[in-house]
Motif scaffolding. Structure first.
Motif, PDB file in Angstrom:
ATOM      1  N   THR A  46       0.807  -1.216   0.000  1.00 30.89           N
ATOM      2  CA  THR A  46       0.000   0.000   0.000  1.00 30.89           C
ATOM      3  C   THR A  46       0.843   1.270   0.000  1.00 30.89           C
ATOM      4  O   THR A  46       0.326   2.343  -0.279  1.00 30.89           O
ATOM      5  N   GLY A  47       2.153   1.154   0.291  1.00 34.05           N
ATOM      6  CA  GLY A  47       3.006   2.329   0.307  1.00 34.05           C
ATOM      7  C   GLY A  47       3.630   2.665  -1.027  1.00 34.05           C
ATOM      8  O   GLY A  47       4.409   3.613  -1.127  1.00 34.05           O
ATOM      9  N   GLY A  48       3.307   1.902  -2.071  1.00 31.10           N
ATOM     10  CA  GLY A  48       3.901   2.121  -3.378  1.00 31.10           C
ATOM     11  C   GLY A  48       2.924   2.709  -4.378  1.00 31.10           C
ATOM     12  O   GLY A  48       1.906   3.301  -4.013  1.00 31.10           O
ATOM     13  N   VAL A  49       3.237   2.513  -5.669  1.00 29.09           N
ATOM     14  CA  VAL A  49       2.438   3.089  -6.751  1.00 29.09           C
ATOM     15  C   VAL A  49       1.529   2.042  -7.398  1.00 29.09           C
ATOM     16  O   VAL A  49       0.429   2.363  -7.868  1.00 29.09           O
ATOM     17  N   TYR A  50       1.960   0.777  -7.411  1.00 33.05           N
ATOM     18  CA  TYR A  50       1.156  -0.267  -8.043  1.00 33.05           C
ATOM     19  C   TYR A  50      -0.258  -0.334  -7.453  1.00 33.05           C
ATOM     20  O   TYR A  50      -1.244  -0.496  -8.179  1.00 33.05           O
ATOM     21  N   GLY A 205       7.619   3.902  -8.535  1.00 31.18           N
ATOM     22  CA  GLY A 205       7.483   5.180  -9.203  1.00 31.18           C
ATOM     23  C   GLY A 205       7.653   6.286  -8.174  1.00 31.18           C
ATOM     24  O   GLY A 205       7.709   6.032  -6.961  1.00 31.18           O
ATOM     25  N   VAL A 206       7.725   7.513  -8.650  1.00 29.90           N
ATOM     26  CA  VAL A 206       7.908   8.641  -7.734  1.00 29.90           C
ATOM     27  C   VAL A 206       6.819   9.698  -7.965  1.00 29.90           C
ATOM     28  O   VAL A 206       6.358   9.863  -9.091  1.00 29.90           O
ATOM     29  N   PRO A 207       6.410  10.375  -6.900  1.00 28.65           N
ATOM     30  CA  PRO A 207       6.831  10.134  -5.523  1.00 28.65           C
ATOM     31  C   PRO A 207       6.104   8.937  -4.916  1.00 28.65           C
ATOM     32  O   PRO A 207       4.935   8.694  -5.225  1.00 28.65           O
ATOM     33  N   VAL A 241      18.297  -4.679 -18.671  1.00 28.46           N
ATOM     34  CA  VAL A 241      16.966  -4.307 -18.198  1.00 28.46           C
ATOM     35  C   VAL A 241      17.020  -3.085 -17.285  1.00 28.46           C
ATOM     36  O   VAL A 241      15.990  -2.499 -16.964  1.00 28.46           O
ATOM     37  N   TYR A 242      18.245  -2.696 -16.872  1.00 26.11           N
ATOM     38  CA  TYR A 242      18.408  -1.552 -15.970  1.00 26.11           C
ATOM     39  C   TYR A 242      19.095  -0.392 -16.689  1.00 26.11           C
ATOM     40  O   TYR A 242      19.861  -0.601 -17.627  1.00 26.11           O
ATOM     41  N   PHE A 243      18.862   0.823 -16.208  1.00 30.42           N
ATOM     42  CA  PHE A 243      19.501   1.991 -16.792  1.00 30.42           C
ATOM     43  C   PHE A 243      19.575   3.087 -15.722  1.00 30.42           C
ATOM     44  O   PHE A 243      18.807   3.083 -14.742  1.00 30.42           O
ATOM     45  N   ALA A 244      20.517   4.001 -15.901  1.00 31.53           N
ATOM     46  CA  ALA A 244      20.717   5.086 -14.934  1.00 31.53           C
ATOM     47  C   ALA A 244      19.759   6.233 -15.221  1.00 31.53           C
ATOM     48  O   ALA A 244      19.524   6.592 -16.373  1.00 31.53           O
ATOM     49  N   GLU A 245      19.210   6.818 -14.156  1.00 31.81           N
ATOM     50  CA  GLU A 245      18.351   7.996 -14.249  1.00 31.81           C
ATOM     51  C   GLU A 245      18.611   8.889 -13.034  1.00 31.81           C
ATOM     52  O   GLU A 245      19.420   8.552 -12.171  1.00 31.81           O
ATOM     53  N   GLU A 246      17.904  10.004 -12.986  1.00 30.60           N
ATOM     54  CA  GLU A 246      17.958  10.890 -11.827  1.00 30.60           C
ATOM     55  C   GLU A 246      16.558  11.177 -11.317  1.00 30.60           C
ATOM     56  O   GLU A 246      15.636  11.393 -12.108  1.00 30.60           O
ATOM     57  N   ILE A 247      16.406  11.158 -10.010  1.00 31.68           N
ATOM     58  CA  ILE A 247      15.186  11.644  -9.374  1.00 31.68           C
ATOM     59  C   ILE A 247      15.426  13.127  -9.083  1.00 31.68           C
ATOM     60  O   ILE A 247      16.349  13.468  -8.331  1.00 31.68           O
ATOM     61  N   PRO A 248      14.666  14.020  -9.685  1.00 31.65           N
ATOM     62  CA  PRO A 248      14.946  15.455  -9.525  1.00 31.65           C
ATOM     63  C   PRO A 248      14.858  15.916  -8.074  1.00 31.65           C
ATOM     64  O   PRO A 248      14.073  15.384  -7.283  1.00 31.65           O
ATOM     65  N   ALA A 249      15.674  16.904  -7.737  1.00 31.93           N
ATOM     66  CA  ALA A 249      15.568  17.547  -6.433  1.00 31.93           C
ATOM     67  C   ALA A 249      14.152  18.081  -6.249  1.00 31.93           C
ATOM     68  O   ALA A 249      13.518  18.526  -7.206  1.00 31.93           O
ATOM     69  N   GLY A 250      13.643  17.987  -5.038  1.00 32.54           N
ATOM     70  CA  GLY A 250      12.303  18.468  -4.757  1.00 32.54           C
ATOM     71  C   GLY A 250      11.204  17.466  -5.002  1.00 32.54           C
ATOM     72  O   GLY A 250      10.028  17.767  -4.785  1.00 32.54           O
ATOM     73  N   THR A 251      11.569  16.259  -5.468  1.00 29.90           N
ATOM     74  CA  THR A 251      10.551  15.219  -5.644  1.00 29.90           C
ATOM     75  C   THR A 251       9.912  14.883  -4.301  1.00 29.90           C
ATOM     76  O   THR A 251       8.714  14.597  -4.220  1.00 29.90           O
ATOM     77  N   TYR A 252      10.729  14.919  -3.251  1.00 25.30           N
ATOM     78  CA  TYR A 252      10.245  14.680  -1.887  1.00 25.30           C
ATOM     79  C   TYR A 252      10.518  15.919  -1.031  1.00 25.30           C
ATOM     80  O   TYR A 252      11.471  16.663  -1.292  1.00 25.30           O
ATOM     81  N   PRO A 253       9.720  16.151  -0.002  1.00 24.57           N
ATOM     82  CA  PRO A 253       9.967  17.288   0.887  1.00 24.57           C
ATOM     83  C   PRO A 253      11.383  17.241   1.466  1.00 24.57           C
ATOM     84  O   PRO A 253      11.829  16.205   1.953  1.00 24.57           O
ATOM     85  N   GLU A 299       2.252   9.054 -12.114  1.00 25.03           N
ATOM     86  CA  GLU A 299       2.997   8.153 -12.995  1.00 25.03           C
ATOM     87  C   GLU A 299       2.158   7.665 -14.171  1.00 25.03           C
ATOM     88  O   GLU A 299       2.700   7.246 -15.192  1.00 25.03           O
ATOM     89  N   ALA A 300       0.846   7.711 -14.052  1.00 25.15           N
ATOM     90  CA  ALA A 300      -0.004   7.293 -15.170  1.00 25.15           C
ATOM     91  C   ALA A 300       0.169   8.215 -16.374  1.00 25.15           C
ATOM     92  O   ALA A 300      -0.166   7.834 -17.507  1.00 25.15           O
ATOM     93  N   ARG A 301       0.711   9.417 -16.169  1.00 26.67           N
ATOM     94  CA  ARG A 301       0.972  10.319 -17.300  1.00 26.67           C
ATOM     95  C   ARG A 301       2.082   9.784 -18.203  1.00 26.67           C
ATOM     96  O   ARG A 301       2.273  10.261 -19.323  1.00 26.67           O
TER      97      ARG A 301
END
Length: 333
Positions: A46-50, A205-207, A241-253, A299-301
């Motif tokens: 329940t704490g995730g996006v799925y 997914g984020v957040p 199957v994996y690749f590098a990405e960045e979670i932008p600053a400000g995604t979380y408080p 994330e549905a976007r």
């Protein structure tokens, strides 16, 4: 969420809907347009996006597909979902591509038990998040040695991905931690708040709501640990199957810097033997009601036509899904 959706906790081997190995009742070509049918959708914690996305889809299916009653199942995550699909206890699952590839090929957790899973939709990117707080003093992956960590809920793809990252860092998952728990993200957040855990791994997914909860807690300064440097070694061993990405600053408080991390794609999958007409109905229901899913989670976007690629799906398409996407102009590739 529709009152026709029921939250039920399921682990691999748990109870569910099953008829002819489809996780469905009263199915068959004539029953698709008439008569009652139930569809169980395996999601995650329940704490995730799925879980919220699965609930949104279940509400849509129950409303727009004649005779359909769809339910969302709370599970450990991708591995458990694929095991449930293989056992015919659910009809549709949300899963990470890495776990799906292992399942179809009968590897790792699915050794000698391949799952006849087929992709029907490429969703969004799942991000590996190694979560801690500033008070622990942890700033890099090697700082986890000797600490109390959680590598994710049993049956989750978080656990699989965490083990691969830990291995690439050069740590031993059984010997190099003071303790290693197998907690859900919500449980992990609470354990950090209570001073019983130093860090946890979570792929989503984020957040993610559990991480947002921790980040918004007064007196806590969240820290996401960079680990993208280890992706080449993981890909060399386990495939692309994996690749590098960045979670932008400000995604979380309170998250003041971007997080360089490892990502993997998510897909919706069904069994190979799901009737073509039902697969088409499910996809049309999702695609024609995307704005509703956008309101469920951001994330549905990322459910986009250009993302429907064979390489991104990781496993073979269901034949009806392949026809559906081609008819809408996807190149697949």
């Amino acid at each position: 969420m529709s009152t026709r959706i029921r939250r039920r906790a399921l682990l691999a081997g748990g109870a569910g809907f099953a008829t002819a190995g489809l996780g469905l009742t009263q199915l068959g070509a004539p029953a698709i347009a008439q008569g009652a049918q139930q569809l169980a959708i395996a999601t995650g914690t329940t704490g995730g996006v799925y879980y919220p996305l699965g609930g949104g889809m279940a509400a849509i299916f129950s409303r727009v597909i004649p005779g359909m009653s769809a339910t969302v199942e709370v599970t450990g995550g991708s591995v458990a979902n694929l095991q449930l699909l293989g056992a015919g206890r659910v009809g549709m699952i949300l899963t990470q591509v890495d776990a799906a590839v292992d399942a179809v090929n009968g590897r790792d957790r699915f050794a000698n038990r391949p799952v006849p899973a087929r992709a029907i939709l490429v969703m969004y990117t799942n991000r590996m998040q190694v979560v801690t707080v500033a008070s622990t003093g942890i700033t890099k992956m090697t700082d986890l040695r000797g600490r109390r960590v959680s590598t994710g809920a049993p049956g989750s793809a978080t656990e699989v991905m965490a083990f691969r990252l830990i291995e690439a860092v050069g740590l031993d998952r059984d010997r190099d931690f003071r303790s290693r728990e197998r907690l859900s993200p919500a449980e992990s957040t609470n354990a950090i708040k209570d001073g019983k855990l130093d860090a946890y791994f979570f792929v989503s997914g984020v957040p993610a709501s559990a991480i947002t909860d921790l980040a918004a807690t007064p007196g806590q300064q969240i820290r996401l640990i960079d680990h993208a440097e280890y992706v080449p070694a993981i890909v060399a061993k386990y495939g692309p199957v994996y690749f590098a990405e960045e979670i932008p600053a400000g995604t979380y408080p309170g998250q003041t810097t971007p997080n360089k991390q490892m990502s993997v794609a998510n897909i919706i999958a069904v069994r190979e033997d799901m009737p073509d007409a039902l697969v088409t109905q499910l996809l049309a229901a999702i695609w024609d009601n995307l704005p509703e899913l956008h309101r469920v989670h951001a994330e549905a976007r990322n459910f986009k036509l250009e993302n429907q690629k064979t390489a991104a799906a990781g496993i073979p398409w269901h034949r009806a899904a392949e026809a559906f996407w081609k008819a809408r102009g996807a190149t697949l590739g």
